[in-house]
Design an enzyme around this catalytic site. Structure first.
Site, PDB file in Angstrom:
ATOM      1  N   SER A 130       0.854  -1.190   0.000  1.00 45.46           N
ATOM      2  CA  SER A 130       0.000   0.000   0.000  1.00 45.46           C
ATOM      3  C   SER A 130       0.886   1.235   0.000  1.00 45.46           C
ATOM      4  CB  SER A 130      -0.899   0.015   1.239  1.00 45.46           C
ATOM      5  OG  SER A 130      -1.799  -1.067   1.223  1.00 45.46           O
ATOM      6  N   GLY A 142      -0.203   4.523   0.065  1.00 45.80           N
ATOM      7  CA  GLY A 142      -0.979   5.698   0.414  1.00 45.80           C
ATOM      8  C   GLY A 142      -1.777   6.199  -0.774  1.00 45.80           C
ATOM      9  N   GLY A 165      -1.438   4.783  -4.520  1.00 45.63           N
ATOM     10  CA  GLY A 165      -1.974   3.531  -5.028  1.00 45.63           C
ATOM     11  C   GLY A 165      -1.386   2.311  -4.356  1.00 45.63           C
ATOM     12  N   ASP A 210      -6.320  -2.862   5.779  1.00 42.93           N
ATOM     13  CA  ASP A 210      -6.910  -4.161   6.120  1.00 42.93           C
ATOM     14  C   ASP A 210      -8.054  -4.491   5.168  1.00 42.93           C
ATOM     15  OD1 ASP A 210      -5.171  -3.994   8.332  1.00 42.93           O
ATOM     16  OD2 ASP A 210      -6.699  -2.939   9.480  1.00 42.93           O
TER      17      ASP A 210
END
Length: 323
Positions: free
Chosen positions: A220, A222, A225, A254
């Site tokens: 991830s 932020g 993408g 999550d």
């Protein structure tokens, strides 16, 4: 069936405030109480998507009882390992611009007997699982090698493992060769011991972790993408969210992992599902998990032609995109 293991779950309270003014009396404009912990949130997102899930948790005290009740109400089966200590409570303060301030308690120390029972419980459940998601920090009493032992036991039962942790526990677990790991940008940089300024840097870091034992890396990034590096190829995707639509990034990563696993856990389609779930989650209050009606798959863009010189602008502390 997706089983989640959260060795350090929590009861999470989120307060929305107009601004966080240090030393002042603040009046919240909104309040939520949610089950907390990375694996807990993965189970919540899986259940919200309409799939079966069991959360294996060490629980103790009134907070542990309430956490189990809240999860059951959301359609998550709970397999509890009773502990002497009390399940921790965390506090999050969310501001209108998406800035989130979190106060996380350390959690109870597990005894040797409780640790062994937790491992045995996962082993007993593993035979029914398509995936086991092992997620979050380790509480006092569990050493960095604990996740590696858990992965070994799960593999012995034929289950596939998705691992989302950080610090010394992540490199220690790589020797057990989990099928998927899911770091954010900061955790990815920490794992390789250097800053990541561009998407190309992130790709190199992901491949380094794959060489150490990770089957695939779902990172991830932020608001920039998500990146998927695997034996089948390397893919990059985005699902932009307008700043004024962002409410909270708690649990967004999550939700993304849940989306990835329920879509098969491999390839660009699973990445697209991860992006769609993560983007939906940041537009919800607290750690609320998205339902199918919240998803906007048409906003997702996936490519194998990676813009390697793309500067990474939104770190894991930024509530934008699909952190």
């Amino acid at each position: 069936m997706i089983i989640t293991v959260t060795p350090n779950p929590s009861l999470d309270r989120t307060y929305e405030v107009p601004a966080l003014d240090r030393g002042e009396v603040l009046r919240a404009t909104g309040e939520r109480v949610d089950p907390g912990g990375k694996g807990v949130n993965v189970s919540r997102a899986v259940a919200a998507a309409g799939f079966r899930t069991t959360a294996v948790l060490p629980l103790g005290g009134a907070a542990g009882t309430l956490l189990a009740e809240l999860l059951t109400a959301e359609g998550v089966d709970v397999t509890a390992v009773s502990i002497v200590g009390r399940t921790r409570s965390n506090i999050s303060i969310a501001e209108p611009d998406g800035t989130l301030t979190k106060l996380n308690a350390p959690g109870p120390e597990l005894t040797r007997e409780e640790t062994a029972l937790l491992l045995d419980t996962v082993g007993a459940c593993a035979g029914d699982a398509a995936w086991i998601a092992c997620c979050g920090s380790l509480p006092p009493g569990l050493g960095p090698a604990w996740y590696a032992e858990l992965v070994d036991r799960a593999h012995a039962s034929g289950a596939r493992i998705a691992l989302d942790t950080s610090g010394p526990a992540l490199p220690a677990a790589l020797r057990a060769r989990p099928e998927v790991i899911k770091p954010n940008a900061q955790e990815l940089a920490e794992a390789v011991g250097r800053p990541l300024a561009t998407l190309g840097d992130a790709v190199k870091a992901a491949e380094e972790l794959r060489s150490l034992g990770a089957g695939a890396v779902l990172a991830s990034l932020g608001g920039d993408g998500q990146l998927l590096a695997s034996a089948e190829g390397t893919y990059y995707g985005t699902a932009p969210v307008a700043p004024d639509r962002v409410r909270s990034n708690v649990g967004a990563g999550d939700a993304a992992l849940a989306g990835f696993l329920i879509a098969g856990g491999a390839g660009p389609d699973a990445l697209a599902s991860a992006l769609s779930h993560g983007a939906a989650a940041v537009q919800l209050p607290g750690s609320a998990m998205p339902t199918p009606s919240d998803l906007r798959p048409e906003a997702v863009r996936i490519t194998r032609d990676l813009p390697l010189d793309l500067l990474l602008s939104a770190g894991p502390g930024k509530a934008a995109g699909t952190a």
